[in-house]
Every structure is written in C-alpha cells, then in structure tokens.
Design a protein around this motif. Structure first.
Motif, PDB file in Angstrom:
ATOM      1  N   HIS A 110       0.829  -1.197   0.000  1.00 45.79           N
ATOM      2  CA  HIS A 110       0.000   0.000   0.000  1.00 45.79           C
ATOM      3  C   HIS A 110       0.868   1.253   0.000  1.00 45.79           C
ATOM      4  CE1 HIS A 110      -3.299  -2.513   2.251  1.00 45.79           C
ATOM      5  NE2 HIS A 110      -3.018  -2.965   1.045  1.00 45.79           N
ATOM      6  N   ALA A 111       0.392   2.287  -0.623  1.00 47.88           N
ATOM      7  CA  ALA A 111       1.078   3.573  -0.552  1.00 47.88           C
ATOM      8  C   ALA A 111       0.972   4.112   0.875  1.00 47.88           C
ATOM      9  CB  ALA A 111       0.450   4.553  -1.537  1.00 47.88           C
ATOM     10  N   VAL A 112       2.032   4.712   1.360  1.00 46.48           N
ATOM     11  CA  VAL A 112       2.022   5.244   2.720  1.00 46.48           C
ATOM     12  C   VAL A 112       1.181   6.514   2.770  1.00 46.48           C
ATOM     13  CG1 VAL A 112       3.422   6.217   4.577  1.00 46.48           C
ATOM     14  CG2 VAL A 112       4.273   4.259   3.261  1.00 46.48           C
ATOM     15  N   ASP A 113       0.143   6.490   3.596  1.00 43.84           N
ATOM     16  CA  ASP A 113      -0.748   7.632   3.796  1.00 43.84           C
ATOM     17  C   ASP A 113      -0.477   8.162   5.205  1.00 43.84           C
ATOM     18  OD1 ASP A 113      -2.893   9.321   4.449  1.00 43.84           O
ATOM     19  OD2 ASP A 113      -4.271   8.239   3.139  1.00 43.84           O
ATOM     20  N   GLU A 114       0.101   9.353   5.297  1.00 39.34           N
ATOM     21  CA  GLU A 114       0.498   9.890   6.596  1.00 39.34           C
ATOM     22  C   GLU A 114      -0.706  10.148   7.514  1.00 39.34           C
ATOM     23  OE1 GLU A 114       3.391  10.082   7.988  1.00 39.34           O
ATOM     24  OE2 GLU A 114       4.422   9.303   6.217  1.00 39.34           O
ATOM     25  N   LYS A 115      -1.876  10.369   6.932  1.00 40.18           N
ATOM     26  CA  LYS A 115      -3.063  10.535   7.769  1.00 40.18           C
ATOM     27  C   LYS A 115      -3.386   9.238   8.508  1.00 40.18           C
ATOM     28  CE  LYS A 115      -5.319  14.193   5.064  1.00 40.18           C
ATOM     29  NZ  LYS A 115      -6.535  14.558   4.295  1.00 40.18           N
ATOM     30  N   ILE A 116      -3.253   8.124   7.782  1.00 44.14           N
ATOM     31  CA  ILE A 116      -3.495   6.821   8.408  1.00 44.14           C
ATOM     32  C   ILE A 116      -2.398   6.518   9.421  1.00 44.14           C
ATOM     33  CG2 ILE A 116      -3.604   4.339   7.986  1.00 44.14           C
ATOM     34  CD1 ILE A 116      -4.950   4.892   5.348  1.00 44.14           C
ATOM     35  N   VAL A 117      -1.157   6.856   9.077  1.00 43.43           N
ATOM     36  CA  VAL A 117      -0.037   6.642  10.002  1.00 43.43           C
ATOM     37  C   VAL A 117      -0.298   7.362  11.317  1.00 43.43           C
ATOM     38  CG1 VAL A 117       2.413   7.115  10.429  1.00 43.43           C
ATOM     39  CG2 VAL A 117       1.678   6.291   8.176  1.00 43.43           C
ATOM     40  N   GLN A 118      -0.727   8.612  11.224  1.00 42.36           N
ATOM     41  CA  GLN A 118      -1.003   9.396  12.430  1.00 42.36           C
ATOM     42  C   GLN A 118      -2.201   8.825  13.185  1.00 42.36           C
ATOM     43  OE1 GLN A 118       0.889  12.108  13.611  1.00 42.36           O
ATOM     44  NE2 GLN A 118      -0.360  11.620  15.409  1.00 42.36           N
ATOM     45  N   ALA A 119      -3.213   8.375  12.457  1.00 46.00           N
ATOM     46  CA  ALA A 119      -4.405   7.818  13.101  1.00 46.00           C
ATOM     47  C   ALA A 119      -4.068   6.563  13.900  1.00 46.00           C
ATOM     48  CB  ALA A 119      -5.471   7.518  12.049  1.00 46.00           C
ATOM     49  N   ILE A 160      -8.015  -1.529  11.027  1.00 49.70           N
ATOM     50  CA  ILE A 160      -9.197  -0.709  11.327  1.00 49.70           C
ATOM     51  C   ILE A 160      -9.122   0.631  10.606  1.00 49.70           C
ATOM     52  CG2 ILE A 160     -10.419   0.517  13.158  1.00 49.70           C
ATOM     53  CD1 ILE A 160      -9.565  -1.739  15.068  1.00 49.70           C
ATOM     54  N   GLN A 161      -7.964   1.289  10.685  1.00 51.95           N
ATOM     55  CA  GLN A 161      -7.830   2.617  10.082  1.00 51.95           C
ATOM     56  C   GLN A 161      -7.918   2.567   8.560  1.00 51.95           C
ATOM     57  OE1 GLN A 161      -7.977   5.440  11.665  1.00 51.95           O
ATOM     58  NE2 GLN A 161      -8.082   4.339  13.636  1.00 51.95           N
ATOM     59  N   GLU A 162      -7.413   1.508   7.957  1.00 51.51           N
ATOM     60  CA  GLU A 162      -7.515   1.378   6.502  1.00 51.51           C
ATOM     61  C   GLU A 162      -8.956   1.112   6.087  1.00 51.51           C
ATOM     62  OE1 GLU A 162      -3.187   0.118   4.764  1.00 51.51           O
ATOM     63  OE2 GLU A 162      -4.540  -1.518   5.298  1.00 51.51           O
ATOM     64  N   ASP A 163      -9.671   0.347   6.900  1.00 51.64           N
ATOM     65  CA  ASP A 163     -11.097   0.114   6.616  1.00 51.64           C
ATOM     66  C   ASP A 163     -11.887   1.415   6.718  1.00 51.64           C
ATOM     67  OD1 ASP A 163     -10.731  -2.550   6.155  1.00 51.64           O
ATOM     68  OD2 ASP A 163     -11.333  -3.202   8.164  1.00 51.64           O
ATOM     69  N   ILE A 164     -11.566   2.220   7.729  1.00 55.85           N
ATOM     70  CA  ILE A 164     -12.252   3.507   7.898  1.00 55.85           C
ATOM     71  C   ILE A 164     -11.961   4.415   6.710  1.00 55.85           C
ATOM     72  CG2 ILE A 164     -12.294   5.632   9.270  1.00 55.85           C
ATOM     73  CD1 ILE A 164     -11.797   3.914  11.747  1.00 55.85           C
ATOM     74  N   ALA A 165     -10.691   4.467   6.299  1.00 49.97           N
ATOM     75  CA  ALA A 165     -10.310   5.315   5.166  1.00 49.97           C
ATOM     76  C   ALA A 165     -11.008   4.851   3.882  1.00 49.97           C
ATOM     77  CB  ALA A 165      -8.798   5.278   4.983  1.00 49.97           C
ATOM     78  N   MET A 166     -11.112   3.545   3.692  1.00 55.02           N
ATOM     79  CA  MET A 166     -11.767   3.014   2.506  1.00 55.02           C
ATOM     80  C   MET A 166     -13.251   3.369   2.500  1.00 55.02           C
ATOM     81  SD  MET A 166     -11.895  -0.938   1.150  1.00 55.02           S
ATOM     82  CE  MET A 166     -10.093  -1.014   1.171  1.00 55.02           C
ATOM     83  N   SER A 167     -13.900   3.247   3.681  1.00 52.16           N
ATOM     84  CA  SER A 167     -15.313   3.575   3.786  1.00 52.16           C
ATOM     85  C   SER A 167     -15.556   5.062   3.509  1.00 52.16           C
ATOM     86  CB  SER A 167     -15.830   3.218   5.189  1.00 52.16           C
ATOM     87  OG  SER A 167     -15.717   1.833   5.444  1.00 52.16           O
ATOM     88  N   ASN A 168     -14.660   5.898   4.020  1.00 50.74           N
ATOM     89  CA  ASN A 168     -14.790   7.334   3.789  1.00 50.74           C
ATOM     90  C   ASN A 168     -14.637   7.682   2.309  1.00 50.74           C
ATOM     91  OD1 ASN A 168     -15.185   7.793   6.512  1.00 50.74           O
ATOM     92  ND2 ASN A 168     -13.030   8.304   6.926  1.00 50.74           N
TER      93      ASN A 168
END
Length: 343
Positions: free
Chosen positions: A292-301, A330-338
């Motif tokens: 996966h590409a590194v998403d700093e928002k997910i990293v921080q979450a 969990i955070q990747e699932d949330i990001a995908m849903s959003n």
C-alpha cells in the motif's frame, strides 16, 4: 534412500501399477540417483535443506542492512547482536556456543530480531529444520513435570546439534519458564570441547524475555529526563543492572540460574521502549509490506490509537509496535469507507 524413493514415487504416479521387473528397475535408478546425490552435495542441497558446511559465512552486510531497514529504535540491540554474531561466525574455533538474552517489553522487536538472525544463519528461518523455537507456555506448561522437561530438552538439543552443529535454539517467554528448568542446558553452553562426544561450540542459543523491561524503561526515562538522547545509552549503562535484576527475579526464568552465575550468557541485550516516531516507522513499514502507498493521515491515526506512558509525558508506547497491524486494519477500513462515501 527413502527420501529419493518418495520423490521418485511422486514423479512416477504409475509406479505402483508397474510389473515387478519395472519396479525393480525404478528402485535401481533410485539407488543410483542416491549415490549420485551423495557424491554431489551441492546439487543435492539445492533441493533438500542441508546443514551449512565449515566454510559457511554469514553475510554481515546483508544482516546489518535488514536490521537498519526493519528494526526501529533499537540502536543498542542492533549494534550488540551484529557484532556478536559476526565475531562468532568468523571465528573458526569458538570456545563456547553464542548465547544471547534479549530483554524488553512486548512489541519492542525481540522476536523480530531473532527471526531475522535465524534467517541469516539458515535461509528458511523459523521453517528450517535447524532452527528450533521453544515456547514456555506451550512446551513446558506444568511445574510438576520440570524433571521430565529437563531430560526432554537435553535429548532434543543433543540430537539436533549432532545432526547440525550450526543449530539455532530460540527460547521465547523466558519470564514464564519454571525456575531451574534452563539450568538443564548449562553443560551445552559451557566451555567444554565436547559433551558426551558432541561439540556444541558452533550452536546459537537465544533467550527472549519481558523480564527486566521495567529496569530498561526506567533507565531510558532517566536519560530522557536528563535531556540526553536515547542514542547516547550504551550497553554498559544497562547490562550489569539487567543481569543482576534478572538473576534476582523469581519470574525471569533465570532466577539464581547457573547460566548467569557461571557467566555463560555472552550478552544481555536491552530493547528500549519505543517512542511515537518509532511507532510511526512501524506503521509505514507495515503499509509498505502490504503493498500500500504510505498515507500519513493513516499513520497518524494509528499512532493516535496507541497508548503511551508515563501518564503525564506520554513518551513511550506501552505495547511497542505489537498492535500496529490490528490498528492499521481498522484505520484502513475507515479510510476506505470514507473514500467510498465521498465517491
């Protein structure tokens, strides 16, 4: 011979239906093949895992590169283990097996480092028939059976080192080992040329323990409080305190152990508590490993979901990177849903 016959049987599924003369011919071919493979070990070892020969040398540069890329926040552990293993591996005649005791809280990288090290000694790593992992709660669960465990452990080590002098033995959950159990392997770790005709001097023993973690954490916090960088912490700042603390800890697996009393553990390796920046490194590494590409928002979450201590300063992760994978899911699932909702 049985291994080659089994391989031949798989390659020739109709072998069972052949007449006796044909079967005899096939067995003759297998015997000839066995002889050929025996006289050509390089060819044979391409297909069957073999114990390394005396000229085998660990690739120290590759090991260092992997530790630098994958083990975060543990300058002490990386430096000590790299030097210890490299020196041991290049010594043609070590006086005793290499024995390392890794200490620190869960999630700081003890298991990870031992797996990486095992893979550089035997490429198959934990799947290698020459790497042996013991879990205290699985292999030695009952206090009343310690005597039997000691005998089994000695027989297991003796048999495997006889088969491959370069065997690696990893003992996890040392802090859950019954007192006295590990003293059973003292003869194998000592400065003996041989024990009952078997030399153990080229084997590696690794102990993994949470015991001493509180001592390490306090020392790290003291450095932080005094304004010093964690990278300034040296082995001499922790190892003496760690060895004494483990020796006097009834729940260390090495309480009053002859392994410590006789100085048979070469290094007590401290794993420092991980800070916010190290947790983020773990998250990025896990995202990369997943492709996966590194998403700093997910990293921080993910980092925000972790809990830190001390209560007031919140400097160190109380679980290291142990729960990173689950929280990243969990955070990747949330990001995908959003993203789906926005689309």
């Amino acid at each position: 011979m049985p291994r080659v016959l089994g391989l031949l049987w798989l390659l020739l599924p109709g072998l069972a239906a052949l007449e006796p003369l044909s079967v005899g011919l096939a067995i003759g071919v297998a015997s000839a093949l066995t002889g050929y493979l025996s006289s050509n070990p390089r060819f044979y070892c391409r297909y069957v895992e073999c114990c390394p020969g005396a000229g085998h040398r660990l690739n120290a540069a590759a090991l260092k590169a992997q530790l630098d890329a994958k083990l975060f926040g543990q300058h002490l552990a990386k430096d000590v283990v790299l030097k210890a293993v490299t020196g041991f591996n290049t010594n043609p005649s070590p006086k005793k097996p290499l024995t390392l005791s890794l200490h620190g809280w869960a999630g700081t990288g003890k298991n990870f480092l031992s797996q990486i090290l095992a893979e550089h000694v035997h490429p198959a790593g934990l799947s290698s028939k020459f790497v042996h992992l013991f879990l205290a709660t699985l292999h030695f669960p009952h206090q009343e059976q310690v005597k039997e465990y000691k005998e089994q452990l000695q027989n297991w080590i003796r048999g495997n080192v006889s088969a491959c002098p370069y065997s690696v033995f990893i003992f996890d959950e040392m802090d859950k080992m019954h007192p006295g159990l590990m003293d059973a392997i003292k003869p194998f770790l000592d400065y003996y040329e041989q024990v009952d005709g078997v030399s153990y001097r080229k084997a590696i023993f690794i102990f993994l323990s949470n015991a001493g973690g509180d001592l390490i954490n306090k020392a790290a916090l003291d450095f932080w409080t005094s304004g010093k960088s964690r990278e300034e912490i040296q082995l001499k700042d922790l190892e003496p305190m760690l060895s004494v603390g483990v020796f006097n800890n009834k729940n260390s697996g090495l309480w009053h152990s002859s392994l410590i009393d006789r100085n048979l553990i070469d290094y007590f390796v401290p794993f420092l508590p991980l800070e916010h920046k190290h947790v983020k490194m773990c998250v990025r590494a896990e995202m990369t490993a997943r492709g996966h590409a590194v998403d700093e928002k997910i990293v921080q979450a993910v980092a925000d979901e972790m809990t830190f201590f001390p209560k007031d300063q919140k400097i160190y992760s109380d679980k290291g990177c142990k729960t990173v994978q689950a929280k990243l899911d969990i955070q990747e699932d949330i990001a995908m849903s959003n993203n789906q909702a926005e689309g």
